[in-house]
Design a protein around this motif. Structure first.
Motif, PDB file in Angstrom:
ATOM      1  N   MET A   1      71.377 -50.089 125.131  1.00 47.91           N
ATOM      2  CA  MET A   1      72.244 -49.544 124.108  1.00 47.91           C
ATOM      3  C   MET A   1      71.420 -49.282 122.853  1.00 47.91           C
ATOM      4  SD  MET A   1      75.727 -51.191 122.527  1.00 47.91           S
ATOM      5  CE  MET A   1      76.472 -51.247 124.143  1.00 47.91           C
ATOM      6  N   ASN A   2      70.906 -50.330 122.245  1.00 46.59           N
ATOM      7  CA  ASN A   2      70.065 -50.188 121.077  1.00 46.59           C
ATOM      8  C   ASN A   2      68.775 -50.955 121.305  1.00 46.59           C
ATOM      9  OD1 ASN A   2      71.687 -48.697 119.088  1.00 46.59           O
ATOM     10  ND2 ASN A   2      73.098 -50.386 119.374  1.00 46.59           N
ATOM     11  N   ALA A   3      67.749 -50.514 120.645  1.00 47.71           N
ATOM     12  CA  ALA A   3      66.475 -51.207 120.776  1.00 47.71           C
ATOM     13  C   ALA A   3      66.591 -52.608 120.189  1.00 47.71           C
ATOM     14  CB  ALA A   3      65.402 -50.417 120.042  1.00 47.71           C
ATOM     15  N   PRO A   4      65.822 -53.570 120.722  1.00 46.68           N
ATOM     16  CA  PRO A   4      65.858 -54.909 120.146  1.00 46.68           C
ATOM     17  C   PRO A   4      65.491 -54.861 118.671  1.00 46.68           C
ATOM     18  CG  PRO A   4      64.643 -54.896 122.210  1.00 46.68           C
ATOM     19  CD  PRO A   4      64.954 -53.469 121.865  1.00 46.68           C
ATOM     20  N   GLY A   5      66.186 -55.646 117.898  1.00 46.79           N
ATOM     21  CA  GLY A   5      65.934 -55.668 116.465  1.00 46.79           C
ATOM     22  C   GLY A   5      66.760 -54.667 115.692  1.00 46.79           C
ATOM     23  N   THR A   6      67.517 -53.826 116.403  1.00 46.28           N
ATOM     24  CA  THR A   6      68.368 -52.861 115.715  1.00 46.28           C
ATOM     25  C   THR A   6      69.466 -53.599 114.969  1.00 46.28           C
ATOM     26  OG1 THR A   6      68.000 -51.241 117.440  1.00 46.28           O
ATOM     27  CG2 THR A   6      69.882 -50.875 116.024  1.00 46.28           C
ATOM     28  N   THR A   7      69.712 -53.198 113.745  1.00 44.13           N
ATOM     29  CA  THR A   7      70.773 -53.845 112.986  1.00 44.13           C
ATOM     30  C   THR A   7      72.102 -53.205 113.330  1.00 44.13           C
ATOM     31  OG1 THR A   7      70.387 -52.346 111.148  1.00 44.13           O
ATOM     32  CG2 THR A   7      69.291 -54.483 111.054  1.00 44.13           C
ATOM     33  N   TYR A   8      73.108 -54.032 113.426  1.00 43.00           N
ATOM     34  CA  TYR A   8      74.435 -53.534 113.722  1.00 43.00           C
ATOM     35  C   TYR A   8      75.214 -53.389 112.431  1.00 43.00           C
ATOM     36  CZ  TYR A   8      73.572 -54.087 118.631  1.00 43.00           C
ATOM     37  OH  TYR A   8      73.063 -53.948 119.879  1.00 43.00           O
ATOM     38  N   SER A   9      76.129 -52.472 112.438  1.00 42.98           N
ATOM     39  CA  SER A   9      76.872 -52.142 111.236  1.00 42.98           C
ATOM     40  C   SER A   9      77.838 -53.250 110.852  1.00 42.98           C
ATOM     41  CB  SER A   9      77.656 -50.860 111.490  1.00 42.98           C
ATOM     42  OG  SER A   9      78.538 -50.617 110.457  1.00 42.98           O
ATOM     43  N   SER A  10      78.121 -53.337 109.566  1.00 42.01           N
ATOM     44  CA  SER A  10      79.143 -54.263 109.102  1.00 42.01           C
ATOM     45  C   SER A  10      80.439 -53.524 108.809  1.00 42.01           C
ATOM     46  CB  SER A  10      78.665 -54.990 107.849  1.00 42.01           C
ATOM     47  OG  SER A  10      78.415 -54.050 106.836  1.00 42.01           O
ATOM     48  N   ILE A  11      80.482 -52.245 109.156  1.00 42.60           N
ATOM     49  CA  ILE A  11      81.696 -51.461 108.958  1.00 42.60           C
ATOM     50  C   ILE A  11      82.769 -51.961 109.920  1.00 42.60           C
ATOM     51  CG2 ILE A  11      82.694 -49.152 109.068  1.00 42.60           C
ATOM     52  CD1 ILE A  11      79.938 -48.034 108.489  1.00 42.60           C
ATOM     53  N   SER A  12      83.995 -52.059 109.424  1.00 46.97           N
ATOM     54  CA  SER A  12      85.094 -52.557 110.250  1.00 46.97           C
ATOM     55  C   SER A  12      85.342 -51.621 111.431  1.00 46.97           C
ATOM     56  CB  SER A  12      86.356 -52.651 109.406  1.00 46.97           C
ATOM     57  OG  SER A  12      87.479 -52.823 110.240  1.00 46.97           O
ATOM     58  N   PRO A  13      85.439 -52.167 112.641  1.00 47.70           N
ATOM     59  CA  PRO A  13      85.771 -51.329 113.799  1.00 47.70           C
ATOM     60  C   PRO A  13      87.150 -50.693 113.666  1.00 47.70           C
ATOM     61  CG  PRO A  13      85.015 -53.501 114.502  1.00 47.70           C
ATOM     62  CD  PRO A  13      85.169 -53.547 113.019  1.00 47.70           C
ATOM     63  N   PHE A  14      88.060 -51.362 112.980  1.00 50.49           N
ATOM     64  CA  PHE A  14      89.403 -50.806 112.801  1.00 50.49           C
ATOM     65  C   PHE A  14      89.355 -49.569 111.904  1.00 50.49           C
ATOM     66  CE2 PHE A  14      90.061 -55.235 113.882  1.00 50.49           C
ATOM     67  CZ  PHE A  14      90.996 -55.126 114.888  1.00 50.49           C
ATOM     68  N   LEU A  15      88.510 -49.630 110.879  1.00 49.80           N
ATOM     69  CA  LEU A  15      88.386 -48.490 109.972  1.00 49.80           C
ATOM     70  C   LEU A  15      87.770 -47.284 110.689  1.00 49.80           C
ATOM     71  CD1 LEU A  15      88.782 -47.639 107.013  1.00 49.80           C
ATOM     72  CD2 LEU A  15      86.440 -48.387 106.589  1.00 49.80           C
ATOM     73  N   THR A  16      86.697 -47.522 111.440  1.00 48.65           N
ATOM     74  CA  THR A  16      86.070 -46.406 112.154  1.00 48.65           C
ATOM     75  C   THR A  16      86.984 -45.886 113.253  1.00 48.65           C
ATOM     76  OG1 THR A  16      84.896 -47.900 113.651  1.00 48.65           O
ATOM     77  CG2 THR A  16      83.736 -47.202 111.662  1.00 48.65           C
ATOM     78  N   ALA A  17      87.807 -46.777 113.840  1.00 50.66           N
ATOM     79  CA  ALA A  17      88.719 -46.338 114.902  1.00 50.66           C
ATOM     80  C   ALA A  17      89.801 -45.423 114.339  1.00 50.66           C
ATOM     81  CB  ALA A  17      89.351 -47.548 115.577  1.00 50.66           C
ATOM     82  N   ILE A  18      90.322 -45.776 113.201  1.00 55.44           N
ATOM     83  CA  ILE A  18      91.376 -44.950 112.596  1.00 55.44           C
ATOM     84  C   ILE A  18      90.810 -43.585 112.206  1.00 55.44           C
ATOM     85  CG2 ILE A  18      92.837 -44.713 110.541  1.00 55.44           C
ATOM     86  CD1 ILE A  18      93.294 -47.750 110.735  1.00 55.44           C
ATOM     87  N   LYS A  19      89.586 -43.588 111.691  1.00 58.18           N
ATOM     88  CA  LYS A  19      88.986 -42.328 111.274  1.00 58.18           C
ATOM     89  C   LYS A  19      88.336 -41.576 112.432  1.00 58.18           C
ATOM     90  CE  LYS A  19      86.262 -43.580 107.926  1.00 58.18           C
ATOM     91  NZ  LYS A  19      85.484 -43.876 106.726  1.00 58.18           N
ATOM     92  N   GLY A  20      88.088 -42.253 113.555  1.00 61.27           N
ATOM     93  CA  GLY A  20      87.436 -41.611 114.698  1.00 61.27           C
ATOM     94  C   GLY A  20      85.983 -41.298 114.425  1.00 61.27           C
ATOM     95  N   THR A  21      85.324 -42.217 113.727  1.00 62.54           N
ATOM     96  CA  THR A  21      83.931 -41.979 113.361  1.00 62.54           C
ATOM     97  C   THR A  21      82.997 -42.963 114.060  1.00 62.54           C
ATOM     98  OG1 THR A  21      84.208 -43.381 111.412  1.00 62.54           O
ATOM     99  CG2 THR A  21      84.521 -41.023 111.099  1.00 62.54           C
ATOM    100  N   CYS A  22      81.725 -42.740 113.866  1.00 62.56           N
ATOM    101  CA  CYS A  22      80.667 -43.536 114.482  1.00 62.56           C
ATOM    102  C   CYS A  22      80.796 -45.010 114.087  1.00 62.56           C
ATOM    103  CB  CYS A  22      79.326 -42.981 114.014  1.00 62.56           C
ATOM    104  SG  CYS A  22      77.918 -44.011 114.435  1.00 62.56           S
ATOM    105  N   PRO A  23      80.671 -45.932 115.063  1.00 60.22           N
ATOM    106  CA  PRO A  23      80.798 -47.354 114.720  1.00 60.22           C
ATOM    107  C   PRO A  23      79.613 -47.899 113.922  1.00 60.22           C
ATOM    108  CG  PRO A  23      80.354 -47.087 117.060  1.00 60.22           C
ATOM    109  CD  PRO A  23      80.551 -45.717 116.489  1.00 60.22           C
ATOM    110  N   ARG A  24      78.492 -47.196 113.892  1.00 62.65           N
ATOM    111  CA  ARG A  24      77.338 -47.697 113.134  1.00 62.65           C
ATOM    112  C   ARG A  24      77.321 -47.181 111.699  1.00 62.65           C
ATOM    113  NH1 ARG A  24      71.412 -47.409 115.584  1.00 62.65           N
ATOM    114  NH2 ARG A  24      71.641 -45.175 115.303  1.00 62.65           N
ATOM    115  N   CYS A  25      77.435 -45.863 111.510  1.00 63.93           N
ATOM    116  CA  CYS A  25      77.321 -45.322 110.153  1.00 63.93           C
ATOM    117  C   CYS A  25      78.689 -45.000 109.532  1.00 63.93           C
ATOM    118  CB  CYS A  25      76.450 -44.075 110.152  1.00 63.93           C
ATOM    119  SG  CYS A  25      77.182 -42.668 111.006  1.00 63.93           S
ATOM    120  N   GLY A  26      79.728 -44.841 110.367  1.00 68.95           N
ATOM    121  CA  GLY A  26      81.051 -44.542 109.836  1.00 68.95           C
ATOM    122  C   GLY A  26      81.188 -43.116 109.332  1.00 68.95           C
ATOM    123  N   LYS A  27      80.220 -42.269 109.616  1.00 68.82           N
ATOM    124  CA  LYS A  27      80.270 -40.897 109.097  1.00 68.82           C
ATOM    125  C   LYS A  27      80.351 -39.851 110.201  1.00 68.82           C
ATOM    126  CE  LYS A  27      77.737 -42.180 104.976  1.00 68.82           C
ATOM    127  NZ  LYS A  27      76.431 -42.272 104.370  1.00 68.82           N
TER     128      LYS A  27
END
Ligand SMILES: [Zn+2]
Length: 126
Positions: A1-27
């Motif tokens: 999925m992601n390379a080791p050491g990749t940082t995961y987003s702190s963006i809420s999954p609920f917020l990105t789900a409602i907006k239908g955006t990327c779970p990492r950047c939210g944009k």
């Protein structure tokens, strides 16, 4: 999925789900079409191909939508005792609206939760 050491987003999954955006950047957009995931994020390049919600969204939509529609139909029947055609006229479109409206955000939520919690297919160590 992601390379080791990749940082995961702190963006809420609920917020990105409602907006239908990327779970990492939210944009970037998560979907390409109504329910098909885009191959990757247009903003941060996150590869969406390992993310797969499977049948999870359909199960949740069935449970939630069924609870709402069946509850309303039972309440209406017990309170007003309308003719059968009233049930069909009201609850068939309501079922389509509720289930169609919930499917996309729930799929986005499950994909975002899968990303946030680093859920991956199991591997045999070797
Ligand atoms: Zn992104």
């Amino acid at each position: 999925m992601n390379a080791p050491g990749t940082t995961y987003s702190s963006i809420s999954p609920f917020l990105t789900a409602i907006k239908g955006t990327c779970p990492r950047c939210g944009k970037g957009k998560l979907f390409h079409g109504f329910l098909e995931l885009a191959p990757s994020c247009s903003q941060c390049g996150l590869d969406y191909t390992p993310l797969n919600a499977g049948d999870g969204p359909a199960v949740f939509v069935s449970l939630i939508g069924g609870f709402i529609v069946l509850g309303l139909a039972l309440w209406m029947e017990l309170t007003y005792e309308p003719p059968f055609w009233v049930h069909i006229l009201l609850f068939f479109p309501l079922t389509i609206l509720i289930c169609g409206g919930l499917l996309r955000p729930l799929k986005a939520l499950l994909v975002a939760m899968q990303y946030k919690h680093k859920a991956e297919p199991g591997r045999i160590a070797g």
